[in-house]
Enzyme design. Sequence first.
Site, mmCIF file in Angstrom:
data_model
loop_
_atom_site.group_PDB
_atom_site.id
_atom_site.type_symbol
_atom_site.label_atom_id
_atom_site.label_comp_id
_atom_site.label_asym_id
_atom_site.label_seq_id
_atom_site.Cartn_x
_atom_site.Cartn_y
_atom_site.Cartn_z
ATOM 1 C CB CYS A 95 2.783 4.722 -10.914
ATOM 2 S SG CYS A 95 1.794 3.271 -11.315
ATOM 3 C CE LYS B 178 13.170 0.660 -1.624
ATOM 4 N NZ LYS B 178 13.972 -0.455 -1.089
#
EC number: 2.6.1.16
Length: 610
Positions: free
Chosen positions: A2, A605
């Site tokens: 996050c 990512k």
Amino acid sequence: MCGIVGAVAQRDVAEILVEGLRRLEYRGYDSAGVAVVDAEHNYTRIRRLGKVKELADAVETAHVVGGTGIAHTRWATHGEPSEVNAHPHVSGDITLVHNGIIENHESLRTLLQERGYIFESQTDTEVIAHLVEWELRSSGSLLEAVQKTATQLEGAYGTVVMDRREPERLVVARSGSPIVIGCGVGENFLASDQLALLNVTRRFMYLEEGDVAEITRREIRVFDARGEQVERAITESNAEHDAGDKGQYRHFMQKEVFEQPKALINTMEGRITNDSVVTESIGVNAVEILNKVEHVQIIACGTSYNAGMTARYWFESLAGVSCDVEIASEFRYRKFVTRPNSLLITLSQSGETADTLAALRLAKERGYMGAMTVCNVAGSSLVRESDFAFMTRAGTEIGVASTKAFTTQLAALLMLVTALGKQQNRISKEKEKEIVEALHALPAQIEQALSFDKEIEALAPDFADKHHTLFLGRGEFYPIAVEASLKLKEISYIHAEAYAAGELKHGPLALIDAEMPVVVVAPTNDLLEKLKSNVEEVRARGGLLYVFADEQAGFEADESMKIITMPHVSDITAPIYYTIPMQLLSYHVALIKGTDVDQPRNLAKAVTVE
């Protein structure tokens, strides 16, 4: 996984917070939120399911003002993607955002419900908010309440807490999830990634494991896990301010694919001369450590694991040193045997991969002679916790599907292998010169490989309407095939598998038919003739063959086999070279499929939770 942004300033911070979230969109998320309080205790919280742009529009419409605030992009773990599960979460006057996973959240939830707290969400984060609110009732300060709360949490967290009654103060706690503080003049900031703050500051302080920090406009106080006040160094960042700009490219992934020649030049700069590798450039005490290495243990995840698998061939064939490669999440849960004089190497683009970090911490307790990381982010947890770091200098990588980080990892590992072999007199001067010359030639060769973009784009429709694809390679090109299959899966959502070509007879041949594209990586090397036999096995069963072949390999195209003829390059660097057409193929297939190339569904990512 996050994104967190926070600010304490004299100016209104809502725009800074939202811009910070925009810069963190590449990490992956499903909802976003912001909370701001002003000096008169006026408080606003806005949450939205979907993109940051929707949040930004809502913030603008609401005319949010205030000098202290926190913001968050959520990637669902506990609780479905929804507005009610989006951060920030609230308990009384406490507002909080959190990255990570609280493993004992169920028992804490039960305890808090017994105390009368009512939960609005399904998240583990709301547990932290209620705990802080409870502890604040008997504490002298928000700082003390957060410190008490931290002792009750099991798992990973990076959390930022705001009390609307104290509108010029934030408290942040870190355990297993990265937090960086951005130091300004009369204002301070924080984020889960420095990229979020590069438009407001270049001076950063990295919190260590167990740290709790209190941040005001003029002061940053940091306390370690024992509660003792400590100093953390402030470093100046030279990261690219415009890393979040796609420029002329359609996607960040496309941009990063085409940045690889420059990234490789940067990674090699100062580390190789005309004919040798500069061992000292690899890291502090590298010469002393490499002289003693008898075994290498590589730990990594995802694309980095594929880089490690490729490097294993180099360690053993070039440097004559045995090498094992393991997935970090598997390594840490088995009873492994540490070999004498074994060097531990972790690979990670972000330096914050949770399983890799946990494996490093475990391994350091098990007698490895040293811990090295090959990493792309200076100041990251892996860099700080390893004995020495070999930075890849790829520049910020935004696309979830790793490209330039992979090829620069391979280049760095090849330089490391060469230095190791040289230090132990297992690589001759002539061989070292051959390797270095191949590395020097590589950026221009990558530019040449990128010129095949249009030819590869023309192949993409053959894959876009298929449900499966098989990739084949032999030797060090097997991991390249694995990486190619991962790329296709990640961004086109097509099921893809990779096999060592010699394994065809042991199962995969059963899958071959006219609906199964088979991609073959075919350089000219000692295994070429065996690979040709494998290709014939596929052809005989009606498979659709796409062979990326060295110009000297002698393949001939026909109606069942398309040949993409690649210029001859050194056998040593060929695995890096052949990665490029695989990346381009995946990209163009994804374009036809209409997927979100930079932010594929369900992926993030930086995987900062286990």
